[in-house]
Design a protein around this motif. Structure first.
Motif, mmCIF file in Angstrom:
data_model
loop_
_atom_site.group_PDB
_atom_site.id
_atom_site.type_symbol
_atom_site.label_atom_id
_atom_site.label_comp_id
_atom_site.label_asym_id
_atom_site.label_seq_id
_atom_site.Cartn_x
_atom_site.Cartn_y
_atom_site.Cartn_z
ATOM 1 N N ARG A 8 45.968 57.372 53.435
ATOM 2 C CA ARG A 8 45.967 57.659 52.254
ATOM 3 C C ARG A 8 45.042 58.957 51.964
ATOM 4 N NH1 ARG A 8 44.265 51.952 50.029
ATOM 5 N NH2 ARG A 8 43.784 51.749 52.154
ATOM 6 N N PRO A 126 35.262 53.929 41.618
ATOM 7 C CA PRO A 126 36.674 53.814 41.398
ATOM 8 C C PRO A 126 37.114 52.685 40.544
ATOM 9 C CG PRO A 126 36.081 53.531 43.713
ATOM 10 C CD PRO A 126 34.769 54.039 42.992
ATOM 11 N N GLN A 131 40.575 53.304 38.780
ATOM 12 C CA GLN A 131 41.398 53.846 39.691
ATOM 13 C C GLN A 131 41.628 52.780 40.868
ATOM 14 O OE1 GLN A 131 42.244 57.317 40.558
ATOM 15 N NE2 GLN A 131 42.017 57.022 38.338
ATOM 16 N N LEU A 132 40.913 51.701 40.913
ATOM 17 C CA LEU A 132 41.389 50.648 41.986
ATOM 18 C C LEU A 132 40.756 49.339 41.292
ATOM 19 C CD1 LEU A 132 39.910 52.074 45.212
ATOM 20 C CD2 LEU A 132 42.596 51.680 44.684
ATOM 21 N N THR A 133 41.434 48.268 41.712
ATOM 22 C CA THR A 133 40.926 46.904 41.424
ATOM 23 C C THR A 133 39.757 46.599 42.384
ATOM 24 O OG1 THR A 133 42.221 45.786 43.113
ATOM 25 C CG2 THR A 133 43.054 46.116 41.046
ATOM 26 N N ASP A 136 40.915 46.087 45.960
ATOM 27 C CA ASP A 136 41.277 47.028 46.613
ATOM 28 C C ASP A 136 40.079 48.080 47.010
ATOM 29 O OD1 ASP A 136 43.949 46.007 46.400
ATOM 30 O OD2 ASP A 136 44.626 47.561 44.946
ATOM 31 N N ALA A 137 39.236 48.019 45.954
ATOM 32 C CA ALA A 137 37.990 49.172 46.204
ATOM 33 C C ALA A 137 37.045 48.360 47.365
ATOM 34 C CB ALA A 137 37.145 49.127 44.842
ATOM 35 N N ARG A 140 39.198 49.173 50.450
ATOM 36 C CA ARG A 140 39.072 50.887 50.885
ATOM 37 C C ARG A 140 37.695 51.112 51.422
ATOM 38 N NH1 ARG A 140 41.226 55.317 52.393
ATOM 39 N NH2 ARG A 140 40.499 57.118 50.868
#
Ligand code: ADP
Ligand code: MG
Length: 264
Positions: A8, A126, A131-133, A136-137, A140
């Motif tokens: 990504r 984020p 940008q991200l939940t 997900d953050a 990541r």
């Protein structure tokens, strides 16, 4: 450290175009008609003596400085401005912040939030920028902590880390928003010499990931190994630019020769 870079973070975008940019502070011209074209995925090292305008140039790429003349584009978008007809109009704060999501910035002094843990430092932006939940953050963040070799420090406080570790965290944090461009302003200058290598190793890994990198540094050996382009600045001007072998091995200008003789 894990070798794999998360796909990504691989971009085919990230072209930086700097056109006739000038910037003064009072009577002093910090940038004097600077133009530079950087290809997507390229690695550029900016060299030059103190006060030559290197930081001002990096800050301008992110519209942290507002240039007096000329313009800067990333993938064709005017940074800080919007084009209507043949005029540029300055963007509103929220639109500038949205543009900055595409640009990661790593400072000399790490600038981690001292009151947040490593993991919290990574997931803050984020989530704040939606940008991200959170879930997900956190995922990541774990991947990026693996890449910089510091997953075991996720719950540590910045003050309990070495300078080299703090800078590796700062790099991971800058990657959280999946930027097209990463800017580094003397990322190893504040470090004890034995900690420089671990930070340069992370940047080297990143250099293979396809993100466009612009790095202000005095580490000429690193530039030789990693940079596609080398730019040499003096007094707000680009004195010399070209592929790294040419500029570092066969500098054309006297100022470049003298500078390289001093730092090597
Ligand atoms: P470098 O990063 O190459 O050391 P800088 O971009 O920080 O150089 O600075 C270039 C010139 O602009 C220097 O003479 C510096 O003193 C001046 N300068 C930079 N930022 C400011 C500012 N905010 N206000 C006044 N002068 C500044
Ligand atoms: Mg500087």
């Amino acid at each position: 450290m894990s070798e794999a870079i998360d796909y990504r973070s691989v971009h085919t975008t990230g072209a930086i175009s700097i056109t006739s940019v000038s910037k003064s502070f009072g009577k002093h011209k910090a940038l004097d008609d600077v133009s530079l074209e950087l290809a997507p995925g390229s690695v550029t090292v900016i060299l030059g003596p103190s006060g030559s305008g290197k930081s001002t140039l990096l800050r301008s790429i992110n519209h942290l400085e507002r240039v007096d003349a000329g313009f800067i584009q990333i993938d064709g978008d005017y940074i800080g401005y919007q084009r209507r007809g043949d005029k540029l109009y300055e963007l509103k704060e929220h639109a500038i912040l949205r543009q900055r999501i595409n640009v990661g910035y790593v400072f000399q002094n790490f600038n981690l939030f001292p009151h947040l843990t490593v993991l919290e430092n990574l997931i803050e932006a984020p989530i704040a920028h939606r940008q991200l939940t959170k879930r997900d953050a956190v995922t990541r963040a774990g991947e990026l902590l693996d890449i910089v070799g510091l997953r075991h420090k996720a719950d540590a406080w910045p003050r309990h880390l070495s300078g080299g570790q703090q800078q590796r965290i700062a790099i991971a944090r800058a990657l959280m928003l999946n930027p097209r461009v990463m800017l580094f302003d003397e990322p190893t200058s504040a470090l004890d010499p034995e900690l420089v290598g671990e930070v340069l190793d992370v940047i080297k890994k990143l250099a293979r990931s396809g993100t466009t990198l612009v790095i202000v540094t005095h580490e000429v050996g690193f530039a030789r190994e990693v940079a596609d382009n080398v730019v040499f600045m003096v007094d707000g001007k680009i004195v010399e630019q070209g592929n790294s072998t040419q500029v570092l091995n066969n500098p054309r200008h006297e100022r470049t020769k003298r500078f390289l003789a001093r730092v090597l």
